[in-house]
Write an enzyme that holds these catalytic residues in place. Structure first.
Site, mmCIF file in Angstrom:
data_model
loop_
_atom_site.group_PDB
_atom_site.id
_atom_site.type_symbol
_atom_site.label_atom_id
_atom_site.label_comp_id
_atom_site.label_asym_id
_atom_site.label_seq_id
_atom_site.Cartn_x
_atom_site.Cartn_y
_atom_site.Cartn_z
ATOM 1 N N CYS A 112 0.816 -1.231 0.000
ATOM 2 C CA CYS A 112 0.000 0.000 0.000
ATOM 3 C C CYS A 112 0.842 1.270 0.000
ATOM 4 C CB CYS A 112 -0.943 -0.003 1.189
ATOM 5 S SG CYS A 112 -1.941 -1.484 1.245
ATOM 6 N N HIS A 116 -3.116 7.039 2.332
ATOM 7 C CA HIS A 116 -3.599 5.737 1.859
ATOM 8 C C HIS A 116 -4.975 5.502 2.474
ATOM 9 C CE1 HIS A 116 -4.101 1.611 1.045
ATOM 10 N NE2 HIS A 116 -3.763 1.183 2.249
ATOM 11 N N ASN A 162 -10.197 -0.314 0.557
ATOM 12 C CA ASN A 162 -8.741 -0.185 0.489
ATOM 13 C C ASN A 162 -8.263 -0.800 -0.834
ATOM 14 O OD1 ASN A 162 -5.984 -0.552 0.737
ATOM 15 N ND2 ASN A 162 -6.057 -1.268 2.845
#
Ligand code: ACO
Length: 325
Positions: free
Chosen positions: A119, A252, A282
């Site tokens: 990520c 993020h 996500n």
């Protein structure tokens, strides 16, 4: 050599299939796995995510995002002289999704490679592209974050499968006489491999280990808030800026609670926090460029604004990039 690199266009793409929490709860119930819209919203802020069809790859999603970014920059694929794709769900073991994307763009010859920092991948990729532009190795880079995380989710594990989605975001980063990227700060600490990983690999024609995402959510949560603050502060210091210089914080998009916790620690008001996790879930390396593109196209982020981008993910990896649009 040109002294700076600057984002000249952004783009993104979500696969059409939107899956709400209620849709997912129904699908999981058929497997005997119990969850609810209320639990997911309260713990994560996620209301829906997009899932790609089985034959759609990261480079397919990346291609659409790249086309939009090139169009926004007023560039054609022929202008691109560097492609970096941040992904943990590549099309193949090899070659890179970047090489596959290059071919889909109808170009050849320029360097193309993937960055694997889960990520944090997009802030890693942007930092590498910035360095290559500043040293004269490239003038017009395509930096893409693209993921099909639905492929590596264990739909029998309700603690992880409700959190993630598929998508792609891209930016065109060009050599510039005006400062764009002001500073960056990247880190990794491999001793935390076990708290967030896909512990499988290919061997002798078989997959060994488990090719599905495993996460210790609470351990990730605690580490994430701490390191995101540290990386952002390091970026501000390197650029000679302070927290009030941040016009938009684009972290993020993992969990609204992590994002709000980070904003609070950085003393960034919540109105300056760009949030897309509610609609995207996500999307790992794609989440930051997706959020950036939505903020640009939605009229929030304007030319001249100062942005703090922040990533954190498996590895453990983390980092931040401070930039002027
Ligand atoms: N639906 C319903 N109940 C659930 C679900 C679910 N989907 N998942 C877990 N529960 C239950 C648990 O079984 C537990 O039940 P129990 O008390 O009866 O044992 C209860 O909910 C609480 O579980 P916790 O794990 O303690 O819940 P927590 O508040 O820690 O929230 C979460 C879990 C959302 C995963 C949180 O820890 C988190 O957000 N962590 C960070 C994860 C993250 O952001 N990862 C990505 C960052 S890096 C990257 O992007 C790759």
């Amino acid at each position: 050599m040109t002294p700076f690199s600057r984002i000249t266009g952004t783009g993104s793409f979500l696969p059409p299939r939107r899956v709400t929490n209620n849709d997912l709860a129904r699908e999981l119930a058929a497997r005997g796995v119990e969850t609810s819209d209320q639990w997911i919203i309260e713990r994560t802020g996620i209301r829906a995510r997009h899932f790609a069809e089985p034959d759609v790859t990261s480079s397919d999603l990346g291609l659409e995002a790249a086309r939009h970014a090139l169009e926004a920059a007023g560039r054609s694929a022929a202008d691109v002289d560097l492609i970096i794709v941040a992904t943990s769900t590549p099309d193949m073991v090899f070659p890179s999704s970047a090489a596959i994307l290059q071919n889909k763009l109808g170009i050849s010859g320029c360097p193309a490679f993937d960055v694997q920092a889960v990520c944090s991948g997009f802030v890693y990729a942007l930092t590498v592209a910035d360095a290559m532009i500043k040293t004269g190795s490239a003038k017009c880079a395509l930096v893409v974050g693209a993921e099909v995380f639905s492929r590596i989710l264990d739909f029998n594990d309700r603690t992880t499968c409700v959190l993630f989605g598929d998508g792609a975001g891209a930016v065109v980063l060009e050599a510039s006489a005006e400062p764009g990227i002001l500073s960056s700060d990247l880190h990794a600490d491999g001793k935390h491999v076990g708290i967030l990983c896909v512990p499988g690999h290919v061997s002798g024609g078989q997959v060994l280990g488990t090719p599905l995402l495993h996460m210790d959510g609470q351990a990730v949560f605690k580490l994430a808030v701490r390191v995101l603050e540290e990386a952002a502060r390091a970026c501000l210091q390197k650029a000679g800026k302070v927290d009030t210089d941040i016009d938009w914080l684009i972290p993020h998009q993992a969990n609204i609670r992590i994002m709000q916790g980070t904003a609070k620690k950085l003393k960034v008001p919540l109105e300056k926090l760009v949030v897309t996790v509610n609609e995207h879930g996500n999307t790992s390396a794609a989440s930051i460029p997706l959020a950036l593109d939505e903020a640009v196209r939605g009229g929030k982020v304007k030319k001249g604004d100062t942005l703090m981008l922040e990533g954190v993910g498996g590895g453990f990896t983390w980092g931040a990039v401070l930039l002027n649009m």
